[in-house]
Design an enzyme around this catalytic site. Structure first.
Site, mmCIF file in Angstrom:
data_model
loop_
_atom_site.group_PDB
_atom_site.id
_atom_site.type_symbol
_atom_site.label_atom_id
_atom_site.label_comp_id
_atom_site.label_asym_id
_atom_site.label_seq_id
_atom_site.Cartn_x
_atom_site.Cartn_y
_atom_site.Cartn_z
ATOM 1 N N HIS A 234 0.816 -1.221 0.000
ATOM 2 C CA HIS A 234 0.000 0.000 0.000
ATOM 3 C C HIS A 234 0.848 1.270 0.000
ATOM 4 C CE1 HIS A 234 0.441 -0.377 4.491
ATOM 5 N NE2 HIS A 234 0.468 0.946 4.409
ATOM 6 N N ASP B 73 -0.030 -7.590 0.922
ATOM 7 C CA ASP B 73 0.536 -6.262 1.167
ATOM 8 C C ASP B 73 2.067 -6.261 1.146
ATOM 9 O OD1 ASP B 73 0.282 -3.534 1.544
ATOM 10 O OD2 ASP B 73 0.267 -3.680 3.733
ATOM 11 N N SER C 63 4.794 1.690 7.866
ATOM 12 C CA SER C 63 4.414 0.638 6.915
ATOM 13 C C SER C 63 5.588 0.237 6.049
ATOM 14 C CB SER C 63 3.261 1.118 6.037
ATOM 15 O OG SER C 63 2.100 1.334 6.808
#
Length: 278
Positions: free
Chosen positions: A134, A168, A237
């Site tokens: 993402h 992801d 992330s």
């Protein structure tokens, strides 16, 4: 005729015989000497036997002492080894961070920032990196693949080469030689101590500490997720979740909304298995 002289007449007598007493004495002496020699031989034989017995006992005692020393030495070596293993398992976040940080980068993909880290050994001057999908989704979604890496005020160009949207994960390639992090081959366990490294809110080289809370089932075809309680925020992330042995166990993915201490990561072996980058 002359008259004989009074008394016993003298005539030529033979030599007297050798006395028997002397031979008897010699025989007795020989017998006694033989008995003495036999007694001495018996005593010496017993002494030799006793000495051999003492020597055998001494050897047996020495063997027992040696065996005891060997056993104690083996025990001490085992204790030293055990202490070494325990020392290696002592949680030292500072040492973990120092080993990991040189391989962790802030990544900028369009308007999104996150974290990426190098894995494996460079090949032909090229390094492979991992991040969360993402983070690069905006660039990848519009057909692009160029992103920027930043480390110690230096900027490096990298390319997105492959992605796994369901889990992801995104794989990057950079024409530079970065030290790759080691990856764990063992599944995580609840309570296992971990360090998370990243760039939350753009703050590079941020380190947080926690434990693995649980292993959760993913949704919509995704694999398992690692739940942990170390604090993370937007920008973490794609960063590595690292165990006490300085091995990556997961890729930080997201945190639960409106809560604290609930972060999620993709197990590193999901990426290693699919992309063969570890």
């Amino acid at each position: 005729m002359p008259a004989p002289v009074s008394g016993v007449a003298v005539s030529g007598a033979p030599a007297p015989p050798r006395p028997r007493r002397a031979g008897f004495v010699l025989a007795v002496v020989a017998v006694v000497f033989t008995l003495v020699l036999g007694a001495v031989a018996i005593v010496q034989a017993r002494q030799i036997s006793d000495l051999r017995g003492d020597l055998d006992r001494a050897r047996a005692d020495a063997d027992r002492v040696q065996a005891g020393d060997d056993q104690r030495l083996d025990s001490l070596e085992g204790q030293v080894t055990q202490l070494g293993e325990q020392a290696g398992k002592v949680f030292d976040p500072q040492a973990v961070a120092a080993a990991v940080l040189p391989s962790v980068f802030r990544i900028t993909a369009g308007k999104v920032t996150g974290t990426a880290f190098a894995v494996g050994s460079p090949s032909s001057g090229t390094s492979r990196l991992l991040t969360a999908y993402h983070v690069v989704q905006e660039v990848w979604g519009r057909g692009g693949n160029r992103v920027q890496l930043e480390r110690d005020s230096e900027t490096y160009s990298a390319t997105v080469t492959d992605v796994d949207q369901a889990n992801d994960i995104a794989v990057l390639s950079a024409p530079f030689e970065f030290a790759g992090l080691a990856t764990s081959t063992e599944p995580v366990q609840s309570g296992q101590q971990i360090v998370v490294v990243g760039s939350p809110l753009g703050l590079t080289d941020s380190v947080t500490v926690g434990v693995v809370s649980a292993l959760r089932k993913g949704e919509a075809g995704a694999g398992d997720l690692i739940q942990f309680d170390a604090s993370i925020n937007p920008g973490n992330s794609g960063g590595p979740v690292v165990n006490t042995a300085k091995q990556v166990v997961g890729i930080a993915s997201l945190k639960a909304r409106d809560s604290e201490g609930i972060g999620l990561a993709t197990p590193i072996q999901t990426a290693c298995t699919k992309f063969r980058v570890c």
